[in-house]
Structure formats: structure tokens, C-alpha cells
Design a protein around this motif. Structure first.
Motif, PDB file in Angstrom:
ATOM      1  N   GLY A 100      65.550  -2.015  96.396  1.00 49.09           N
ATOM      2  CA  GLY A 100      64.878  -3.007  97.223  1.00 49.09           C
ATOM      3  C   GLY A 100      64.183  -4.102  96.451  1.00 49.09           C
ATOM      4  N   HIS A 101      64.336  -4.119  95.126  1.00 47.10           N
ATOM      5  CA  HIS A 101      63.724  -5.173  94.317  1.00 47.10           C
ATOM      6  C   HIS A 101      64.484  -6.489  94.508  1.00 47.10           C
ATOM      7  CE1 HIS A 101      62.444  -1.628  91.578  1.00 47.10           C
ATOM      8  NE2 HIS A 101      61.549  -1.848  92.527  1.00 47.10           N
ATOM      9  N   THR A 102      63.735  -7.548  94.762  1.00 45.85           N
ATOM     10  CA  THR A 102      64.336  -8.862  94.987  1.00 45.85           C
ATOM     11  C   THR A 102      64.635  -9.537  93.649  1.00 45.85           C
ATOM     12  OG1 THR A 102      63.150  -9.098  97.086  1.00 45.85           O
ATOM     13  CG2 THR A 102      64.045 -11.100  96.076  1.00 45.85           C
ATOM     14  N   LEU A 103      65.890  -9.864  93.425  1.00 50.16           N
ATOM     15  CA  LEU A 103      66.304 -10.539  92.194  1.00 50.16           C
ATOM     16  C   LEU A 103      66.388 -12.054  92.377  1.00 50.16           C
ATOM     17  CD1 LEU A 103      69.145  -8.069  91.144  1.00 50.16           C
ATOM     18  CD2 LEU A 103      66.775  -8.066  90.393  1.00 50.16           C
ATOM     19  N   TYR A 104      66.676 -12.468  93.604  1.00 48.54           N
ATOM     20  CA  TYR A 104      66.764 -13.903  93.882  1.00 48.54           C
ATOM     21  C   TYR A 104      66.590 -14.099  95.385  1.00 48.54           C
ATOM     22  CZ  TYR A 104      68.576 -18.678  94.224  1.00 48.54           C
ATOM     23  OH  TYR A 104      68.717 -20.019  94.483  1.00 48.54           O
ATOM     24  N   THR A 105      65.831 -15.105  95.744  1.00 47.79           N
ATOM     25  CA  THR A 105      65.669 -15.439  97.159  1.00 47.79           C
ATOM     26  C   THR A 105      65.557 -16.951  97.307  1.00 47.79           C
ATOM     27  OG1 THR A 105      64.357 -15.043  99.151  1.00 47.79           O
ATOM     28  CG2 THR A 105      63.167 -15.186  97.068  1.00 47.79           C
ATOM     29  N   LYS A 106      66.083 -17.444  98.423  1.00 45.04           N
ATOM     30  CA  LYS A 106      66.080 -18.884  98.664  1.00 45.04           C
ATOM     31  C   LYS A 106      65.992 -19.149 100.157  1.00 45.04           C
ATOM     32  CE  LYS A 106      66.758 -23.326  97.836  1.00 45.04           C
ATOM     33  NZ  LYS A 106      65.742 -24.179  97.177  1.00 45.04           N
ATOM     34  N   GLU A 107      64.937 -19.855 100.551  1.00 37.63           N
ATOM     35  CA  GLU A 107      64.794 -20.286 101.942  1.00 37.63           C
ATOM     36  C   GLU A 107      65.572 -21.584 102.159  1.00 37.63           C
ATOM     37  OE1 GLU A 107      63.076 -19.002 104.497  1.00 37.63           O
ATOM     38  OE2 GLU A 107      62.030 -17.333 103.533  1.00 37.63           O
ATOM     39  N   ASP A 108      66.089 -21.747 103.370  1.00 34.37           N
ATOM     40  CA  ASP A 108      66.857 -22.942 103.723  1.00 34.37           C
ATOM     41  C   ASP A 108      67.963 -23.190 102.699  1.00 34.37           C
ATOM     42  OD1 ASP A 108      67.623 -25.096 105.216  1.00 34.37           O
ATOM     43  OD2 ASP A 108      66.140 -26.467 104.374  1.00 34.37           O
ATOM     44  N   ALA A 109      68.737 -22.138 102.422  1.00 36.88           N
ATOM     45  CA  ALA A 109      69.808 -22.212 101.425  1.00 36.88           C
ATOM     46  C   ALA A 109      71.005 -22.946 102.010  1.00 36.88           C
ATOM     47  CB  ALA A 109      70.213 -20.806 100.988  1.00 36.88           C
ATOM     48  N   THR A 110      71.319 -24.081 101.439  1.00 37.80           N
ATOM     49  CA  THR A 110      72.476 -24.859 101.875  1.00 37.80           C
ATOM     50  C   THR A 110      73.520 -24.980 100.762  1.00 37.80           C
ATOM     51  OG1 THR A 110      71.319 -26.896 101.258  1.00 37.80           O
ATOM     52  CG2 THR A 110      71.170 -26.189 103.561  1.00 37.80           C
ATOM     53  N   LYS A 111      73.035 -25.213  99.546  1.00 34.98           N
ATOM     54  CA  LYS A 111      73.941 -25.332  98.408  1.00 34.98           C
ATOM     55  C   LYS A 111      73.141 -25.121  97.137  1.00 34.98           C
ATOM     56  CE  LYS A 111      77.353 -28.412  96.263  1.00 34.98           C
ATOM     57  NZ  LYS A 111      77.996 -29.747  96.301  1.00 34.98           N
ATOM     58  N   GLY A 112      73.675 -24.331  96.221  1.00 33.73           N
ATOM     59  CA  GLY A 112      72.951 -24.100  94.983  1.00 33.73           C
ATOM     60  C   GLY A 112      73.612 -23.045  94.118  1.00 33.73           C
ATOM     61  N   LYS A 113      72.886 -22.675  93.067  1.00 32.83           N
ATOM     62  CA  LYS A 113      73.375 -21.694  92.110  1.00 32.83           C
ATOM     63  C   LYS A 113      72.283 -20.663  91.835  1.00 32.83           C
ATOM     64  CE  LYS A 113      76.371 -25.044  89.736  1.00 32.83           C
ATOM     65  NZ  LYS A 113      76.711 -25.659  88.424  1.00 32.83           N
ATOM     66  N   PHE A 114      72.682 -19.503  91.369  1.00 35.62           N
ATOM     67  CA  PHE A 114      71.718 -18.477  90.971  1.00 35.62           C
ATOM     68  C   PHE A 114      72.270 -17.728  89.766  1.00 35.62           C
ATOM     69  CE2 PHE A 114      74.431 -16.547  94.219  1.00 35.62           C
ATOM     70  CZ  PHE A 114      74.848 -15.385  93.587  1.00 35.62           C
ATOM     71  N   ALA A 115      71.368 -17.098  89.037  1.00 31.20           N
ATOM     72  CA  ALA A 115      71.770 -16.334  87.852  1.00 31.20           C
ATOM     73  C   ALA A 115      70.699 -15.278  87.571  1.00 31.20           C
ATOM     74  CB  ALA A 115      71.940 -17.249  86.644  1.00 31.20           C
ATOM     75  N   PHE A 116      71.141 -14.095  87.151  1.00 31.90           N
ATOM     76  CA  PHE A 116      70.225 -13.039  86.746  1.00 31.90           C
ATOM     77  C   PHE A 116      70.980 -12.061  85.860  1.00 31.90           C
ATOM     78  CE2 PHE A 116      72.158 -11.677  90.699  1.00 31.90           C
ATOM     79  CZ  PHE A 116      72.503 -10.356  90.458  1.00 31.90           C
ATOM     80  N   THR A 117      70.236 -11.262  85.109  1.00 31.55           N
ATOM     81  CA  THR A 117      70.815 -10.252  84.222  1.00 31.55           C
ATOM     82  C   THR A 117      70.396  -8.870  84.712  1.00 31.55           C
ATOM     83  OG1 THR A 117      70.732 -11.766  82.335  1.00 31.55           O
ATOM     84  CG2 THR A 117      70.992  -9.430  81.847  1.00 31.55           C
TER      85      THR A 117
END
Length: 214
Positions: free
Chosen positions: A73-90
Motif C-alpha cells: 500500500g505504499h504510494t510510489l507515485y501519485t498525480k491529480e488531474d493526470a492528463t499527460k506526463g511521465k513517471f519514474a521510480f526504482t
């Protein structure tokens, strides 16, 4: 020298084949109805770079939320009003990761068309930017492809090592289970033997008390 040149070219061709295989079909497209949460799950190994690019079709008054979590349940990435973008995590450990898109829309506005979501998610060798690596380390195109092939080979080796580790864990579990079943079977046989012996002596005393036997 000729053999070495053939060897390098064969590895170069193999890297191109692997690259095509990994790049093909990596993009996912689906429809997201309003006020619905849809998730995609994937198992990823430890210490692996994960990158993604997403695009959600425009819908007036709609708020699309992107959230990436692990099995704890740990949040690695969150985005409100997501329309277009990128994400990255290890990743920190081998786990099941969940990418969720949720569309929130005011109620009572009638029928609203579904949003179109496009997600291109890559991890491991796919996620590395070899063009940037080539610029930083000043590598030639052949050296870049060999680096890609080397990383891919390392990834495959790590996968096999993990599978071997899992196989060893499963074998240990099976052996432990077999040992416990054996002990339980011996214990059950001892209990049944003791019960049968007790019944014999009890019946013998009973019949002697009734003077049915001497």
C-alpha cells in the motif's frame, strides 16, 4: 581477427532482435469510464528502474487520478488531474506493483463518454536511456548496442538467479512439509497402535469379568 569481427556482429544483430522484441507491444490503451477505478498489475524485481509515459483524453470537468502503489500500500507515485506526463521510480524489493487510473466526475450530469488512456510502461533494460548514456560516455553506435546487449544479458541472468532462488525455497518448503507429514504419520500410527493395544486389554478384562474367557 575475422572470428572476433563475426562474434561482435552476431552480438550486434542479437541486440537488435532483442530490442525489437522488447519494444513491440509495450504500449497499453484502454477506456476509462467516469467514476471508475481501473488498475494494472505487474511483478518487478528488486533494484529495477521503472519508467512510464501516460496520456489521458481530455474530458471537461473530469479529474483523473494516477496512483502507483506496491503490495503493502505504499504510494510510489501519485498525480491529480493526470492528463499527460511521465513517471519514474526504482523498486526496493521484488513485489507486485499496481498502476491505477481513477476518473472522478460530478454526478447528475448525464451520460459522459469514456476517457481513452494510453500507458507506455518500461522497466529494466527498456527503461534506460542509451542515447543519454552514449552522449555522457561518448560511445559509438556499436558500443551502445553492445552495452544494451550486456545489460539485457545481465537482466536475464538475474531472472534465472531469482528463479533458482525461488526453486530452492520451494524445494526446502517441500522437504520441510514432507518431513512434517512423515512425523505426523509416525505419530498417528503410534496413537493407533496404542489405542488398539488398549482396546485389546480392555476387552480382555471385560470378557474375564463376564467370565466369557479364562
Amino acid at each position: 581477427m575475422k572470428d572476433r569481427r563475426i562474434y561482435i556482429m552476431s552480438r550486434f544483430c542479437a541486440s537488435i532482435v532483442f530490442s525489437l522484441l522488447f519494444d513491440f507491444g509495450s504500449c497499453i490503451t484502454f477506456h476509462l469510464p467516469v467514476n471508475v477505478n481501473r488498475c494494472l498489475r505487474e511483478e518487478i524485481h528488486k533494484d529495477v528502474l521503472v519508467t512510464g509515459e501516460y496520456q489521458v483524453s481530455d474530458q471537461p470537468d473530469a479529474n483523473t487520478i494516477l496512483k502507483i502503489t506496491d503490495s503493502s500500500g505504499h504510494t510510489l507515485y501519485t498525480k491529480e488531474d493526470a492528463t499527460k506526463g511521465k513517471f519514474a521510480f526504482t523498486t526496493e524489493d521484488y513485489d507486485m506493483f499496481e498502476v491505477c487510473f481513477e476518473s472522478k466526475y460530478p454526478m447528475g450530469t448525464g451520460r459522459v463518454p469514456d476517457q481513452l488512456v494510453t500507458l507506455d510502461m518500461k522497466h529494466g533494460v527498456e527503461a534506460k536511456n542509451y542515447e543519454e548514456i552514449a552522449k555522457v560516455e561518448k560511445l559509438k553506435p556499436l558500443e551502445v548496442e553492445l552495452r544494451r546487449l550486456e545489460d539485457l544479458s545481465e537482466s536475464i541472468i538475474n531472472d534465472f538467479a531469482y528463479m533458482k532462488k525461488r526453486e530452492e525455497e520451494m524445494r526446502d518448503t517441500n522437504e520441510s512439509t514432507n518431513t512434517r507429514v512423515l512425523y505426523f504419520s509416525v505419530f498417528s500410527m503410534c496413537c493407533l497402535t496404542g489405542l488398539a493395544t488398549w482396546q485389546i486389554f480392555y476387552l480382555r478384562r471385560f470378557f474375564k469379568a463376564k467370565k466369557l474367557i479364562e
